[in-house]
Design a protein around this motif. Structure first.
Motif, PDB file in Angstrom:
ATOM      1  N   PHE A 183       9.886  -5.936   1.829  1.00 34.45           N
ATOM      2  CA  PHE A 183      10.359  -4.597   1.486  1.00 34.45           C
ATOM      3  C   PHE A 183      11.825  -4.443   1.882  1.00 34.45           C
ATOM      4  O   PHE A 183      12.211  -4.729   3.017  1.00 34.45           O
ATOM      5  CB  PHE A 183       9.548  -3.520   2.202  1.00 34.45           C
ATOM      6  CG  PHE A 183       8.136  -3.398   1.723  1.00 34.45           C
ATOM      7  CD1 PHE A 183       7.121  -4.091   2.359  1.00 34.45           C
ATOM      8  CD2 PHE A 183       7.821  -2.612   0.628  1.00 34.45           C
ATOM      9  CE1 PHE A 183       5.800  -4.001   1.919  1.00 34.45           C
ATOM     10  CE2 PHE A 183       6.507  -2.509   0.186  1.00 34.45           C
ATOM     11  CZ  PHE A 183       5.507  -3.205   0.827  1.00 34.45           C
ATOM     12  N   PHE A 191      12.001   3.215   1.101  1.00 34.80           N
ATOM     13  CA  PHE A 191      11.603   1.844   0.834  1.00 34.80           C
ATOM     14  C   PHE A 191      11.542   1.563  -0.653  1.00 34.80           C
ATOM     15  O   PHE A 191      11.232   2.442  -1.461  1.00 34.80           O
ATOM     16  CB  PHE A 191      10.218   1.576   1.433  1.00 34.80           C
ATOM     17  CG  PHE A 191      10.214   1.451   2.933  1.00 34.80           C
ATOM     18  CD1 PHE A 191      10.153   2.579   3.731  1.00 34.80           C
ATOM     19  CD2 PHE A 191      10.271   0.210   3.534  1.00 34.80           C
ATOM     20  CE1 PHE A 191      10.155   2.469   5.112  1.00 34.80           C
ATOM     21  CE2 PHE A 191      10.272   0.086   4.918  1.00 34.80           C
ATOM     22  CZ  PHE A 191      10.214   1.223   5.700  1.00 34.80           C
ATOM     23  N   GLY A 192      11.800   0.308  -0.997  1.00 38.34           N
ATOM     24  CA  GLY A 192      11.497  -0.164  -2.325  1.00 38.34           C
ATOM     25  C   GLY A 192      10.002  -0.400  -2.469  1.00 38.34           C
ATOM     26  O   GLY A 192       9.242  -0.250  -1.503  1.00 38.34           O
ATOM     27  N   THR A 193       9.589  -0.757  -3.662  1.00 39.18           N
ATOM     28  CA  THR A 193       8.157  -0.933  -3.933  1.00 39.18           C
ATOM     29  C   THR A 193       7.636  -2.294  -3.501  1.00 39.18           C
ATOM     30  O   THR A 193       6.451  -2.559  -3.608  1.00 39.18           O
ATOM     31  CB  THR A 193       7.856  -0.725  -5.417  1.00 39.18           C
ATOM     32  OG1 THR A 193       8.737  -1.547  -6.177  1.00 39.18           O
ATOM     33  CG2 THR A 193       8.057   0.733  -5.808  1.00 39.18           C
ATOM     34  N   TYR A 201       3.996   7.016   7.623  1.00 39.99           N
ATOM     35  CA  TYR A 201       4.197   6.601   6.243  1.00 39.99           C
ATOM     36  C   TYR A 201       2.840   6.329   5.605  1.00 39.99           C
ATOM     37  O   TYR A 201       1.905   5.880   6.259  1.00 39.99           O
ATOM     38  CB  TYR A 201       5.030   5.324   6.161  1.00 39.99           C
ATOM     39  CG  TYR A 201       6.505   5.530   6.370  1.00 39.99           C
ATOM     40  CD1 TYR A 201       7.056   5.513   7.646  1.00 39.99           C
ATOM     41  CD2 TYR A 201       7.359   5.728   5.289  1.00 39.99           C
ATOM     42  CE1 TYR A 201       8.407   5.689   7.842  1.00 39.99           C
ATOM     43  CE2 TYR A 201       8.720   5.906   5.477  1.00 39.99           C
ATOM     44  CZ  TYR A 201       9.237   5.889   6.759  1.00 39.99           C
ATOM     45  OH  TYR A 201      10.580   6.066   6.952  1.00 39.99           O
ATOM     46  N   GLN A 230       1.135   4.042   2.469  1.00 36.98           N
ATOM     47  CA  GLN A 230       1.403   2.901   1.604  1.00 36.98           C
ATOM     48  C   GLN A 230       0.296   2.767   0.574  1.00 36.98           C
ATOM     49  O   GLN A 230      -0.885   2.693   0.907  1.00 36.98           O
ATOM     50  CB  GLN A 230       1.518   1.607   2.416  1.00 36.98           C
ATOM     51  CG  GLN A 230       1.893   0.404   1.577  1.00 36.98           C
ATOM     52  CD  GLN A 230       2.079  -0.850   2.401  1.00 36.98           C
ATOM     53  OE1 GLN A 230       1.596  -0.962   3.527  1.00 36.98           O
ATOM     54  NE2 GLN A 230       2.801  -1.810   1.858  1.00 36.98           N
ATOM     55  N   GLY A 262       1.893  -1.090  -4.988  1.00 38.89           N
ATOM     56  CA  GLY A 262       2.910  -0.916  -6.009  1.00 38.89           C
ATOM     57  C   GLY A 262       3.821   0.282  -5.823  1.00 38.89           C
ATOM     58  O   GLY A 262       4.693   0.532  -6.663  1.00 38.89           O
ATOM     59  N   GLN A 263       3.646   1.030  -4.717  1.00 40.29           N
ATOM     60  CA  GLN A 263       4.478   2.224  -4.510  1.00 40.29           C
ATOM     61  C   GLN A 263       5.307   2.160  -3.246  1.00 40.29           C
ATOM     62  O   GLN A 263       5.998   3.121  -2.919  1.00 40.29           O
ATOM     63  CB  GLN A 263       3.603   3.472  -4.474  1.00 40.29           C
ATOM     64  CG  GLN A 263       2.896   3.762  -5.782  1.00 40.29           C
ATOM     65  CD  GLN A 263       2.306   5.165  -5.808  1.00 40.29           C
ATOM     66  OE1 GLN A 263       2.995   6.135  -5.463  1.00 40.29           O
ATOM     67  NE2 GLN A 263       1.060   5.279  -6.209  1.00 40.29           N
ATOM     68  N   GLY A 264       5.259   1.078  -2.538  1.00 42.70           N
ATOM     69  CA  GLY A 264       6.029   1.012  -1.308  1.00 42.70           C
ATOM     70  C   GLY A 264       5.498   1.979  -0.269  1.00 42.70           C
ATOM     71  O   GLY A 264       4.323   2.349  -0.276  1.00 42.70           O
ATOM     72  N   LEU A 265       6.379   2.389   0.642  1.00 43.45           N
ATOM     73  CA  LEU A 265       6.005   3.313   1.701  1.00 43.45           C
ATOM     74  C   LEU A 265       6.646   4.672   1.436  1.00 43.45           C
ATOM     75  O   LEU A 265       7.817   4.753   1.075  1.00 43.45           O
ATOM     76  CB  LEU A 265       6.495   2.795   3.064  1.00 43.45           C
ATOM     77  CG  LEU A 265       5.678   1.717   3.736  1.00 43.45           C
ATOM     78  CD1 LEU A 265       5.838   0.376   3.040  1.00 43.45           C
ATOM     79  CD2 LEU A 265       6.087   1.586   5.204  1.00 43.45           C
ATOM     80  N   LEU A 283       7.232   8.620   3.120  1.00 38.95           N
ATOM     81  CA  LEU A 283       7.246   9.338   4.385  1.00 38.95           C
ATOM     82  C   LEU A 283       6.413  10.608   4.302  1.00 38.95           C
ATOM     83  O   LEU A 283       6.620  11.449   3.414  1.00 38.95           O
ATOM     84  CB  LEU A 283       8.690   9.677   4.753  1.00 38.95           C
ATOM     85  CG  LEU A 283       8.921  10.383   6.076  1.00 38.95           C
ATOM     86  CD1 LEU A 283       8.481   9.515   7.253  1.00 38.95           C
ATOM     87  CD2 LEU A 283      10.388  10.767   6.211  1.00 38.95           C
ATOM     88  N   PHE A 306      -3.331   3.124   2.963  1.00 41.42           N
ATOM     89  CA  PHE A 306      -2.993   2.456   4.220  1.00 41.42           C
ATOM     90  C   PHE A 306      -1.920   3.307   4.891  1.00 41.42           C
ATOM     91  O   PHE A 306      -0.901   3.620   4.280  1.00 41.42           O
ATOM     92  CB  PHE A 306      -2.475   1.046   3.904  1.00 41.42           C
ATOM     93  CG  PHE A 306      -2.333   0.149   5.097  1.00 41.42           C
ATOM     94  CD1 PHE A 306      -1.147  -0.509   5.345  1.00 41.42           C
ATOM     95  CD2 PHE A 306      -3.399  -0.080   5.955  1.00 41.42           C
ATOM     96  CE1 PHE A 306      -1.010  -1.368   6.433  1.00 41.42           C
ATOM     97  CE2 PHE A 306      -3.281  -0.926   7.042  1.00 41.42           C
ATOM     98  CZ  PHE A 306      -2.081  -1.572   7.285  1.00 41.42           C
TER      99      PHE A 306
END
Lengths: 115, 113
Positions: free
Chosen positions: A90, A105-107, B35, B37, B40-43, B45, B88
């Motif tokens: 990431f 963050f990026g994906t 965060y 998770q 496919g979408q990252g994290l 906030l 997650f």
């Protein structure tokens, strides 16, 4: 607002081959940039960070990244990949609001290493 | 060694139930974060807190609540108002003195049955 793009969802490389993971960011000022790595079902571990100064930064596990302001990029590289590098990576851009560090963050890019 | 402890590691709940995820740190960090998770979408906030008894909404706070009664602890409650809670969840902390590195816990996986 800041944003991060990791254009590669999934990359497969052979063990011993070189690696480059791409990251592009959007932010009006000089950002703080990070690369994190995540093993399945685990938290994130910091690989390296860029705050200022030398645009080529070294991190743990033999990784490095180069900040290129003109391209708004912060690509991660490793000269020779090991099977243990298989994980999700990431890229993140940080903004210091005066009270807290907020990361966007990026994906993520999932790295598969073939033997 | 200092670090962040999240519990439980896995949690199952029925629809309509509230659930609380624990996050404890012994790093003496001032700021703490939650965060979410998704694949496919990252994290993204959810909430963050800079000092005790103060916290701010992140990008996806709806359906969640937090408290910060102690410096070391920042529990997250996933309420029944959260429409898609299966995810997650990662807790993190940092010093409160500039652009600092976030240290992450190992995460908690919540599954709504």
């Amino acid at each position: 607002a800041q944003s991060v793009t990791q254009p590669d969802i999934h990359i497969t490389v052979s063990e011993g081959a070189s690696l480059e993971l791409r990251c592009n960011y959007s932010y009006g000022a000089t950002p703080y940039l990070f690369w994190y790595v995540q093993s399945p079902g685990q938290g994130l571990q910091l690989l390296l960070k860029y705050f200022s100064g030398d645009t080529l930064v070294q991190g743990i596990k033999g990784f490095e990244a180069e900040f290129k302001r003109s391209q708004s990029s912060f690509n991660l590289r490793k000269p020779s990949v090991h099977w243990s590098d298989a994980a999700e990576y990431f890229c993140a851009v940080g903004v210091w609001s005066g009270t807290a560090s907020k990361l966007t963050f990026g994906t993520g890019t999932r790295l598969q290493v073939t033997l | 060694d200092g670090g962040i402890t999240q519990s439980p590691k896995y949690l199952f709940r029925k629809e309509g139930q509230n659930v609380t995820l624990s996050c404890e740190q012994n790093l003496n960090h001032d700021a703490m974060y939650w965060y979410r998770q998704d694949p496919g979408q990252g994290l993204r906030l959810i909430y963050y807190s800079q000092i005790v008894n103060d916290f701010q909404k992140g990008d996806i706070a709806e359906g969640y609540s937090v408290s910060r009664e102690k410096k070391e602890s920042f529990p997250l409650t996933v309420t029944s108002a959260q429409k898609n809670p299966t995810a997650f969840y990662l807790c993190a902390s940092s010093m409160n003195s500039g652009a600092n590195v976030l240290t992450f816990g190992a995460g908690s996986r919540l599954t709504v049955l």
